[in-house]
Each structure stands twice: as C-alpha cells, then as structure tokens.
Design a protein around this motif. Sequence first.
Motif, PDB file in Angstrom:
ATOM      1  N   GLY A 289       0.794  -1.227   0.000  1.00 23.34           N
ATOM      2  CA  GLY A 289       0.000   0.000   0.000  1.00 23.34           C
ATOM      3  C   GLY A 289       0.822   1.270   0.000  1.00 23.34           C
ATOM      4  O   GLY A 289       0.441   2.268   0.611  1.00 23.34           O
TER       5      GLY A 289
ATOM      6  N   THR B  95      -2.130   5.842  -5.932  1.00 22.73           N
ATOM      7  CA  THR B  95      -3.179   5.803  -4.910  1.00 22.73           C
ATOM      8  C   THR B  95      -3.644   4.372  -4.672  1.00 22.73           C
ATOM      9  O   THR B  95      -3.310   3.458  -5.433  1.00 22.73           O
ATOM     10  CB  THR B  95      -4.409   6.635  -5.321  1.00 22.73           C
ATOM     11  OG1 THR B  95      -5.146   5.898  -6.305  1.00 22.73           O
ATOM     12  CG2 THR B  95      -4.019   7.994  -5.878  1.00 22.73           C
ATOM     13  N   HIS B  96      -4.449   4.241  -3.603  1.00 22.26           N
ATOM     14  CA  HIS B  96      -5.030   2.945  -3.246  1.00 22.26           C
ATOM     15  C   HIS B  96      -5.834   2.346  -4.395  1.00 22.26           C
ATOM     16  O   HIS B  96      -6.027   1.147  -4.458  1.00 22.26           O
ATOM     17  CB  HIS B  96      -5.960   3.133  -2.039  1.00 22.26           C
ATOM     18  CG  HIS B  96      -7.086   4.094  -2.337  1.00 22.26           C
ATOM     19  ND1 HIS B  96      -6.995   5.440  -2.101  1.00 22.26           N
ATOM     20  CD2 HIS B  96      -8.301   3.907  -2.904  1.00 22.26           C
ATOM     21  CE1 HIS B  96      -8.103   6.045  -2.482  1.00 22.26           C
ATOM     22  NE2 HIS B  96      -8.911   5.139  -2.976  1.00 22.26           N
ATOM     23  N   SER B  97      -6.364   3.193  -5.283  1.00 24.14           N
ATOM     24  CA  SER B  97      -7.322   2.684  -6.271  1.00 24.14           C
ATOM     25  C   SER B  97      -6.636   2.031  -7.465  1.00 24.14           C
ATOM     26  O   SER B  97      -7.304   1.429  -8.300  1.00 24.14           O
ATOM     27  CB  SER B  97      -8.222   3.815  -6.761  1.00 24.14           C
ATOM     28  OG  SER B  97      -7.509   4.685  -7.621  1.00 24.14           O
ATOM     29  N   GLN B  98      -5.320   2.144  -7.540  1.00 20.04           N
ATOM     30  CA  GLN B  98      -4.640   1.595  -8.712  1.00 20.04           C
ATOM     31  C   GLN B  98      -4.321   0.112  -8.531  1.00 20.04           C
ATOM     32  O   GLN B  98      -3.760  -0.304  -7.519  1.00 20.04           O
ATOM     33  CB  GLN B  98      -3.382   2.413  -9.008  1.00 20.04           C
ATOM     34  CG  GLN B  98      -3.756   3.801  -9.549  1.00 20.04           C
ATOM     35  CD  GLN B  98      -2.576   4.723  -9.704  1.00 20.04           C
ATOM     36  OE1 GLN B  98      -2.004   5.169  -8.716  1.00 20.04           O
ATOM     37  NE2 GLN B  98      -2.206   5.000 -10.930  1.00 20.04           N
TER      38      GLN B  98
END
Lengths: 283, 283, 283, 283
Positions: free
Chosen positions: B211, B240-243
């Motif tokens: 992360g 970011t976390h969404s990748q």
Amino acid sequence: MLESHELVVTWTSPDRPGLVHAVTGACARVGGNLTECQQFTSTDTGNFFIRLQVESASSRAELESALRELAGKYHATFCVDELGRPVRTLILASKAPHCLSHLLFNRDAGRLPIDVVQVMANHPDLADLAAFYKVPFQWQRVDRESKASFEQEVLRTVSNLDVELVVLARYMQILSPELCERLSGRCINIHHSFLPGFKGANPYRQAHSRGVKLIGATAHFVTVDLDEGPIIEQRVQRVTHSQTVAQLTAVGQDTESATLNEAVRLFAEHRTFLDGMRTVILQ
Amino acid sequence: MLESHELVVTWTSPDRPGLVHAVTGACARVGGNLTECQQFTSTDTGNFFIRLQVESASSRAELESALRELAGKYHATFCVDELGRPVRTLILASKAPHCLSHLLFNRDAGRLPIDVVQVMANHPDLADLAAFYKVPFQWQRVDRESKASFEQEVLRTVSNLDVELVVLARYMQILSPELCERLSGRCINIHHSFLPGFKGANPYRQAHSRGVKLIGATAHFVTVDLDEGPIIEQRVQRVTHSQTVAQLTAVGQDTESATLNEAVRLFAEHRTFLDGMRTVILQ
Amino acid sequence: MLESHELVVTWTSPDRPGLVHAVTGACARVGGNLTECQQFTSTDTGNFFIRLQVESASSRAELESALRELAGKYHATFCVDELGRPVRTLILASKAPHCLSHLLFNRDAGRLPIDVVQVMANHPDLADLAAFYKVPFQWQRVDRESKASFEQEVLRTVSNLDVELVVLARYMQILSPELCERLSGRCINIHHSFLPGFKGANPYRQAHSRGVKLIGATAHFVTVDLDEGPIIEQRVQRVTHSQTVAQLTAVGQDTESATLNEAVRLFAEHRTFLDGMRTVILQ
Amino acid sequence: MLESHELVVTWTSPDRPGLVHAVTGACARVGGNLTECQQFTSTDTGNFFIRLQVESASSRAELESALRELAGKYHATFCVDELGRPVRTLILASKAPHCLSHLLFNRDAGRLPIDVVQVMANHPDLADLAAFYKVPFQWQRVDRESKASFEQEVLRTVSNLDVELVVLARYMQILSPELCERLSGRCINIHHSFLPGFKGANPYRQAHSRGVKLIGATAHFVTVDLDEGPIIEQRVQRVTHSQTVAQLTAVGQDTESATLNEAVRLFAEHRTFLDGMRTVILQ
C-alpha cells in the motif's frame, strides 16, 4: 598558528584561459587543500564563476591577500569567508508568520547559517514569535507618510548592525527604488507564485481563476522592477479544481516557506552569483 | 593543426593537497581553457574525483600525455574524451519495449550521446522496434542450457564491437557472476522499484500489497549482489489505493524509462564515478 | 442477454439537492452496481459534476434511457459509455516527433484508451513513425493560401471518421477561430511552458532569459484565445543556470510528452469536465 | 431549528449493489444536500468505502439515526461528524522539535483541524515550544522500569480527555504491543525513511551507506509489527552523494514534518480508511 579550518572562496570575473589553475594556485600557495570546487562559465555573458572550499592552516586574511593580487589582474570580485559562519541577517515581515517562523526554526535547529540580528515589521503581530526565538523585534506603522522614515531605519539598521542579507519574509510593502538600489544583490524576496506567472497582487486568486494544476513560489533578488529580479529558487505543489482560494493559500504558504528558506541557505553558503538578470547557483 | 574543440577529463585518485591545481595545470600547459569544473572529495573513502571540460586546440592525445605523468605520481585513473562523442553501447532486452523504445527515441532525437551498436534479446519481440530505429538486433532463446553460450556471445560482442557500456533495458535474466565481474563498472540495470524497497521479483505486486503511496525505479551499476549495485539515479511517481497492480505497472514503466535514460546520459557524459558501494555524480 | 460489463456515466447540471441520490437511483433501477463514484459541486459556478462507474447486466442504451428522463428534469448533459472503449482520435502534428511518438507508444502498449484513426500533418517528416505504429498518415503543406483547405480537410475527417477527440501534438500552426469553435471541448493542445508564464512563441528561450529554476508544460482545451484555454494538466521539471536553450528544450520535450499523454488519458477516460474557464478532473 | 451547516459522513461495509443510492438516500431523507462524494470499492477485500459532505438543516443526531438502521442491514461501520470540527489529539514526542513545531504551527494557523489536548514526552526539552503554542505539556522519564507507568498514563489521558487521535511526533520509544492494540486505527507514527526501505534504527545512516538519490518519510498507522502499519502518506526529497548523514537528516526532517502533517490532516478530515493492511484515502 591556527588549527586547520575550512574557508569558502567565491570569485567572479570575465572568463580568461587558465583561471581555475590561477585561482586554485593561489590557494595552494598558502597551503590550502580544496575539498570542494564548482565552476561555471556563462556563454551568455562571458562571465566566469567559481566557488571553492579550502581546508587550510592559513588565516582568512592570508588567503585574501594571496587572491587580491590575482583579482586585480583578472578584474575579479572575490570573497573569502569562514565556512559555516552565520550571515548577519535582517528580516522584514508584516503579519503572516509562516516564512518568519520557518526561518527562525531552521536557524535555531542549526540548519541555516544565519544570525538574525533584527526583525523589523509594519505590524506588531509577530512580536511573540520573535521573542520565542530570542531575536530582537521592532515595528512601526508604515503608510504614505511614514514609509520613508521606516526605510531610513532599515538602512540605519543595515549599517549599524553590519547586516549582510535582508530577507523580505512576506513583507507586504513595496520598497522604494532607492532602497532597492541600496540593497542590490543582498536582498531576497519571496513571491507567492511561480513567476513569471501571476505577478502582482493576489496570485492565489489569479491561480484559482486560471485553474492551474500546480501552484508555486519564487524567491528572487529584489530589484527596482517588481517581481522581475533574478530568480534564486522556485518550487511548486500540485493542486486540484476542488481547492478554494483559501485552501490554495494554505497549501502555498508551505511552499513559500520552503522556497525562501532554500534561497536564504544558498545565499548564506555563498552559492548564489548574479549573472545579468539571472543567477548562477553553485552547489 | 586542430581547430579548437572540447574535451572532457575525468580523474579519480586518493585525495592529496594541491590536486585541483595540479590537474588543471596539466590542462593549462597544453593550452586548454576550462569551461566546466566539478570536484568532490569523499570523506567516507578519502577519494578525490574531478570532471573537467576543456576547450583546447591540442589533441586528445596531447592532453592524455600531459596527464599520464601526473597520474602515475598520484596513483590516479583518468580518462580524456571528446565532449559529446557517442558511447558505444550494447543493449540487452527481453519482451517489454518501453525502456528500449525510450533510449532509441532519445538517441535518435540527438539527446542521448550513445551509439547503439547492437541490441541482443532472449525473445524476438523487439526486432521491429530495433529495425525502425535502424539498430542491429539479434536474439536467441536463453534457458539453463543456452545461458552460458548467450553470455559468451555478449562478451564476444563487447570485445568485437568495442562496447563501452552495456545497458540492461528490462532484460529479464540474471547475469552470471562471471559476466557481472567482466562488465563491472560499465553495465547499468534498471530495477522497477525504489531500492532498497522491493528487491527481487514482482516489485509492483509487492508495492500494491504494502500500500505504498509512491512507486519508483532505480538505475544502478550491475554487481554480483543482485539489486545491491551502486545507485546512479532514482525517481518516483505518486500512486493511490485505487490503482491495480496492472495500473501501477503502467505508471511505473514511464518512471523506469526516464530513470534508465537519465542514468545512461550521466554515464555517457562521463558524470558517474564509483566510490565504494556508492556513486559520485558530477553535474 | 448481455453479460455483466462496466459502463461509465458522466453528468453535468446546475446543482440541486438530491442529485447524487437521483442519478445513482437511475443506475440502480436498471440493475447497475456502482464501483466508483466521484462528485464535485463548483461554488464558483453552481455546477454539479458526477462520474460513475457502473457494473451492469443492462445495456448502455437501457442506462441512457433511464438517465434521459432525469436529465430533462435537471437540465443536465450526460454521457454513457463502455468503460475503456477507445476514443476515436485525430492527431495533428508538424515535424517534432516526441509527442506523437509517446502517444502512439502508449496506445500500442494498451495504456491509453484511444483509437488513432488519422494523423494529419503540415510536413511529411512523421510518416515513418505513423507507419511503424500502423496508423493512417496524411500531410499537406499549410501556408496562407492552403490553410483554409487544410482546416476543411480536418473537419471532413472529424465528420467522416466520427472523431471524438482532436489532439494537437506540437502542431505548429494556429487554428482559425472557426475551427476552434467547431472543435470546442474536444480539442487538446500542449503548450511548451508552465502557463500562464511564457505564452506565445519560443517559451524555452523566454525561460532561459528569465532564469527560471523549473520549466513546465501545459495541456489545455483549445479556445479562440490562444494559450488561454481551460487547463487539464501541468507538469514541471527542475533545470539549472547551466542549461542552454537547446538543453532546456530537450528536457522540456519529455515533460510535454508526459503532460499531453496524461491529458489525453483523462479525456479518454471521461474524467475531464468544463466549468467555465476551468476544468474539473474527477479521478 | 438549526441553521444550515455541513456534516461529513464516512461509511465502510462489505460491497453490495445499490449502496451509494441507499446511503445518499438516507441523507436526502433528512434534507441533506451532498456537496462532495467520493467512493471506492476494493477488489482486494470486497470492502466498500464512501465519504460524503452533506449540507443540512438537520442535526448530526438526526442523520446518524437515519444511517443507523441502514448500517445494521449492511453490516457497516459509519461515522457522522461536523465538518471541520477539531479532532481531539494527544501528541507524544521526545527531544526533536521539528514535527511537533510543524503540527502546532499549522493548527495555530487554522490549517489543521486538530485540538491538541495534551503533549506527553519522555524528555523535558519541548516544554517551551508547547508553552509558546499554549498546549498542555507533561513529561516523565521512560526507561525499562517506568515504561509501563508512562503507557498507563497515556491510556488514562486518552480516556480522560476523550482523545480521538494519538500522534507519535518522532517519539523515540517503541510502544508495547498492548498499547498498539488499544490505540489501533487511531495512532499515527512518522518513520524517517521511505518504507519499506530502511526499517529500524538510523535510516539516514542506512540511506547514506546505500547511496540512495532520494530520501523519504512515511506516515503510517501504528501496529504491533514495527514499521509495518498501513501507510497513509509518503514523500521524498532529492539528495546527492555529497551530503553527509547530518545533512541528510536536516533535509529529511522537513520531509518528515510535511508528511506527518499531511497524514494528520487526512485523518482529521475523515479521509483515511483501513482496508486490511492498506489504507484508502478519499480526497
């Protein structure tokens, strides 16, 4: 006899063949050993710049004397200083604390080789901050009538306290052309935009209207032409459409503090040189 | 008689007083004028490093000869080269095109002073790319049996084509210790993480699991200890976390290409020096 | 019946209470499950923007129909698309290959969801590059006389090939006001400076003269006011006093390529929205 | 009746179709108008996260009650808060002032929505700094014998002063596993390296030895596994071979302060969510 210590030499002159050899030779003759050497020749102006760190058992005066003769021959200006000697600094400020706080904190932490001999302001707000860091603070209202007398006081302070550097730490007044001239080459301002974008007032409002995706700050030498002085350092920070003018300002102030701090460090370490309207930074 | 041209000198030796003066003196004696000079003394190892650019009517051989004598006295290694001469380069690659494409594009655009004398790969995929940029391409399968013969071919190529630099442009095979030794100091690898984080395989998967908020790439000299060679350049990019792992990989590949390209430029411009397990970069 | 797939919805309207609930309700009614949702309300203009990713067994047409009714009521413009569908793109270029090469490489690597249906240029130089990436290329000289006919050809191409996005990849001609109008909101330009600094011609020369410490690039929607269109993306790179105009240009071109590529990605993923003279980027 | 004010809602639950619609519906039913909405579904864990800003004439209690019912049905945890309400914060520190100074300055400038209800330290050095910013300060020696009693005092303070967030601002002691557990999800540490590189002691010395070209800082939630907690924010700064360990430390401390400050802001604005060993940051 002196113990070994470290000196810093800066030298600017028109370029001529053999200059590095000549200057380093002068150092060698007084028993100096170079530990750092950075040099640059400007093709725009034909100027030659060099910065040396010299480990030496000789005194500063001996090295100065060895270089003086050479300097005459080469039409050079030069300076010899003890490495790390705190530069005598006058800070001008208004109400906003961020730049002043950052400079004083870093000086206090031993990271910024300046000696803040005086803070002068046109508002009383920052008195407590200066007191906390134990630096002298004085203020007086500055308006159309009193501006000249404030500037006189600045010059008196520069003279009386042997000030080598004047820092405008978000000082919200325009200096008179006379003062700009008098402080030429030793006065640093922080402008709260990425120059040459957003000159003048309210740069964060301008930045918001224009919808830029990065905001920045610029530290520059002060000249008569406002926001046009030679740039020492610039930094930027990413922003988004969702940030209000107030939020841009908050984010930007961190960038201003860091940018001004870096410019002051570069000056205090004798790393900044003027080359026409540009700076040469040897690091 | 030669016209005026520019030479670059690099010099490494144990530190001794007067070295800058001595080296620049050798340049002056053959009529050279310094246009750039960067020097560094490592307090960790006591090594002295200098890089000079010299405008001179003398030939490279004359300057070499002037320095050779000095080098003996100071136990130095040194090199004199024409400024901007393309460095003869062998690139090893596998299937991923991004690093190879970036290097070839920049060489083609005249921004990277290398001459790609050969691309060798363990897969045929990049043949068209090499052909587009008109550089010789050859490939052969590399497995347990054929690895030794491939490495022999690498060494033959290095020898036959006077290769000065070997670049592993996402070549997905571990070099044998023997080859690492033979190419020591002239072989650059790109690792797809911000070392020393995420050594070994699948760094983007590791980065996703952990992360991290920034991913990076590291260009380093190849040594027998995998992912432990002296670092030349590192860059990062915000994530970011969404990748997903796939998206991190895509973003990361741009960083890899740029990082490797910069390391190759620094090497080709004679700006990289080895100082134990670290590099000194004079720029 | 369709298998489950992913749709992307964008919606712009004047702000009203309950809008998120209303729009997501329309998605829910056709069996859609949101996997991503970003929303922004502009306090400057009172506009409401939302971008949704919807996993759904319904077709694009069903979701469009569910939203159409709502859109009338809220005076909205909206769009439903298959997630990841390549956007039909026309690229205009001149001689400089860096931006075109970067876009085509990334499209080829599957990282940029565009379908380059045509490259049009006012010089023949980039024909080979286009051929390597297998995209159609045509060119014609553009001068005072032929400019109008070239622009007619652009509009014909947009119309005939259902072009959704026009990218000016360092196309070195100013578009006529008429063409700007016709392509409004779907034409992206890359300017080689950090706007609003250094508008107009030769920005790297301007940057060198001004002695900036960072250079940048700006991707923006094209409007009739040159260099004043809504900004989509900006990036910068650190430079020093020692870099010539040519070196600034070389460094800057990498920044241009990356900045334009990112702006195209944001557009192609339906993440860019116009909000007066600014953009809203939902990511 | 309440005037209109702004609430912030955070919600975490297993993903289910219709969740955005359901949650925004609950807001709409009590008359709330969404001004911001960010949502993310983790494909790694199947968790659904949403953050809403709601302009509403209803009270916080009414909105909580509207959501409570829903939360039961969806097995969600949620939180409703006044937007911008200062989060009650306990800071632990040792001798180094930079992180504490930065946090207190930003809180004072109104940029960081925290209320520092207590500073606790294992050294007396920072008492003056806390006094300047008018926050309560207490200290006690922490050694093998007294550690347990210090930690008891921490927990008492957390309980007595309704502390919502504990910040380790370069607190140079390892927390016991029990304390880590008790503060789980509400305790943020700053590690002075770019994790996972350089875990453990003396990261700047490690960074110097390894010769990295960027140094960094990592703010993370504290867990029993030292330096392994979920990462909230990371930043880096460029360094060179010439910087000593002391200089790396000085440069790094600015990065630490900025990184910790950003992590605290994200937490205080309810933008941080835990997703297994990773964080989701909705901004």
